[in-house]
Write a protein that holds these residues in place. Structure first.
Motif, PDB file in Angstrom:
ATOM      1  N   THR A 366       0.768  -1.258   0.000  1.00 10.48           N
ATOM      2  CA  THR A 366       0.000   0.000   0.000  1.00 10.48           C
ATOM      3  C   THR A 366       0.799   1.309   0.000  1.00 10.48           C
ATOM      4  O   THR A 366       0.540   2.202  -0.804  1.00 10.48           O
ATOM      5  CB  THR A 366      -0.888   0.012   1.282  1.00 10.48           C
ATOM      6  N   LEU A 373       0.380   2.510  -3.646  1.00  9.94           N
ATOM      7  CA  LEU A 373      -0.697   3.449  -3.983  1.00  9.94           C
ATOM      8  C   LEU A 373      -0.324   4.859  -3.542  1.00  9.94           C
ATOM      9  O   LEU A 373      -0.808   5.847  -4.087  1.00  9.94           O
ATOM     10  CB  LEU A 373      -1.975   3.073  -3.231  1.00  9.94           C
ATOM     11  N   LEU A 383      -0.307  10.576  -4.307  1.00  6.99           N
ATOM     12  CA  LEU A 383      -1.061   9.440  -4.832  1.00  6.99           C
ATOM     13  C   LEU A 383      -0.410   9.022  -6.141  1.00  6.99           C
ATOM     14  O   LEU A 383      -0.173   9.869  -7.009  1.00  6.99           O
ATOM     15  CB  LEU A 383      -2.516   9.845  -5.059  1.00  6.99           C
ATOM     16  N   TYR A 387      -2.756   4.271  -7.719  1.00  7.56           N
ATOM     17  CA  TYR A 387      -3.875   4.677  -6.845  1.00  7.56           C
ATOM     18  C   TYR A 387      -5.072   5.087  -7.705  1.00  7.56           C
ATOM     19  O   TYR A 387      -6.217   4.696  -7.444  1.00  7.56           O
ATOM     20  CB  TYR A 387      -3.445   5.852  -5.952  1.00  7.56           C
TER      21      TYR A 387
END
Ligand code: AHR
Length: 512
Positions: A366, A373, A383, A387
């Motif tokens: 993540t 992301l 981002l 993402y």
């Protein structure tokens, strides 16, 4: 039954005129099953700056936080409706002892994170902190528990600590540590990569160990576990076959599969930001290999489980490149380009198109690790292009899968060809139809002529993620270079939908 047709089908004469730039697509409006939202899951390990400095920051960092959890990251992940989060590893899971991560933080023992940089883990982020994070994210926890260096008893007690509501030593301990009610964790991974960092086991040995560990990972009232076995590495079909043969169906909610897209090779994986068209092509070819893997592993599972009760759980996937120059090689920090956005779009289309069997997947990882992301730098956050693709694709979560037939033109480099276009489609509970397209061709616009059967619609809206070059990235200086923008290249012509896909694009259409 899945109906995706390969490219080799002859095109009609009208297509021949524009052979390199026209695709045709049929979508059937009566779908049979749901695309599980859990396909859009994520993975966060105690690795580099994913947990520490990614989610869990210093008390001194002057940004909005709950405890030490940074809330800008939470808000961003909530926006894409993150359905589940896998933790604490990865390889780390098989050396993680959960009791080290509970109780007063200043009394928690420290350990060495031997897999990832040999750094000291202070255990300040443990069970309570992870479940607090999941609550803030409105996401379901997916805990990957230790088989490699842990015991059956240790795993069994962790489940009791998390899920039991009665009087017991573990529930007393939980209450002492400030959590009265059980969390009722459901997704439960029994080991990770048990063929490698999780213990270097053979398939037979693991399958038998799985049964032992899974037996004592109890279902408590109102808290049944969805147990997931550590699955195959890439094309290790024997692993899938062995697990399906030895483990009884009722003990297995899911069987995992790990596959990473490595642009070059494991010794020199290739740069995240600097690559030529040949390397771009090879990377996408390797990404598309996910379709073959999923097809073949699913076919083996079909032999033992015709009703498709056991989910194929692709709980680690994504592009894995060399780390950014000057960063710790053990921290796996890599930038994220337009190429990664295309990889995300293609892979999610593959999962949607196999959603009869693939019912969970987790992108690695993540924040600040692998195909992230989100990237953070102290108080700053950006981002990534990946993402934004998850933001587009959230429309497919829990929607009815719609079968497609696609004839795509080729994208060719040096005499090798790939389908230029990838597609999947779904219908949500409000009746809206969503179609996601990816065009990997870096120079050609592709016109897609789409027929829709059993779908009545009046209007089409679109959004796009695109950029001029496949090496384009978002940086802290220019964080919005690649983002979601409105797409005006789709129109209704009679009953037909015509879409003009720009080069290097991921497009989501909504038909109402
Ligand atoms: O995601 C990084 C690592 O890749 C994980 O820890 C491991 O499971 C896999 O080999």
């Amino acid at each position: 039954m899945k109906k995706i047709f390969p490219l080799c089908i002859l095109l009609l004469p009208v297509h021949v005129l524009f052979a390199q730039s026209t695709a045709s697509l049929d979508i059937e409006g009566t779908g049979s099953h749901q695309i599980s939202r859990h396909i859009y899951g994520h993975f966060s390990e105690h690795l580099g700056h994913c947990i520490y400095d990614g989610y869990w920051v210093s008390e001194q960092l002057a940004i909005p936080k709950k405890d030490r959890i940074r809330l800008d990251v939470v808000e961003a992940l909530k926006k894409i409706r993150i359905p589940n989060l896998r933790w604490p590893g990865g390889c780390f899971a098989d050396e993680y002892h959960w009791r080290d991560g509970i109780g007063p933080r200043n009394q928690r023992p420290k350990m060495i994170n031997t897999h990832w940089g040999g750094v000291t883990e202070d255990n300040s982020f443990g069970t309570h902190e992870f479940l607090e994070l999941c609550e803030l994210l409105h996401t379901e926890p997916y805990i990957s528990a230790n088989v490699g260096s842990g015991t059956v008893d240790e795993m069994s007690k962790w489940v009791e600590y998390l899920n039991f509501n009665g009087l017991s030593p573990m529930t007393e301990l939980r209450k002492q540590n400030g959590h009265e009610a059980p969390w009722k964790v459901s997704f439960w991974g029994v080991g990770n990569e048990s063929w490698g960092c999780g213990g270097n086991m053979t398939a037979e040995y693991y399958a038998n160990e799985y049964k032992r560990y899974a037996t004592f990972a109890r279902n408590y009232p109102g808290a049944s576990l969805k147990k997931i076995a550590s699955g195959a590495n890439e094309r290790d079909y024997n692993w899938t076959e062995t697990c399906m043969r030895i483990i009884p169906r009722h003990m297995l909610w899911g069987l995992s599969l790990h596959y990473y897209t490595v642009p070059k090779n494991w010794g020199n994986k290739g740069s995240a930001t600097s690559f030529d068209e040949q390397e771009y092509f090879t990377t996408l070819e390797k990404c598309l290999y996910m379709d073959t893997l999923v097809t073949k592993h699913a076919a083996i599972m079909d032999k033992y489980d015709k009703e498709k009760r056991v989910a194929l759980v692709v709980d680690e996937w994504g592009i894995w490149t060399n780390v950014e120059p000057g960063t710790n090689p053990g921290f796996l920090y890599q930038q994220n380009s337009m190429r990664d956005a295309l990889i995300a779009g293609i892979t999610l289309n593959i999962f949607n198109n196999h959603s009869d069997r693939v019912r969970m997947a987790n992108l690695a990882q993540t924040v600040n690790v692998l195909q992230a992301l989100i990237l953070t730098d102290k108080e700053k956050m950006l981002l990534t292009p990946t993402y934004h693709v998850f933001d587009l694709f959230k429309a497919h979560q829990d929607a009815k899968y719609l079968p497609i037939r696609l004839k795509s033109p080729d994208y060719s480099v040096g005499g090798r060809s790939l389908p230029a276009v990838s597609v999947s489609a779904s219908r949500d509970s409000s009746g809206a139809v969503h179609i996601s397209f990816v065009n990997i061709d870096p120079t050609k616009k592709i016109s897609v002529q789409t027929s829709l059967k059993n779908i009545s619609w009046k209007s089409v809206n679109g959004q796009i993620v695109t950029s001029k070059k496949f090496t384009d990235i978002n940086t802290f200086g220019q964080p919005d270079r690649i983002r979601v923008t409105p797409f005006n290249g789709a129109r209704k012509q009679g009953d037909q939908l015509t879409v003009e896909l720009p080069p290097l694009s991921v497009v989501m259409l909504e038909l109402r």
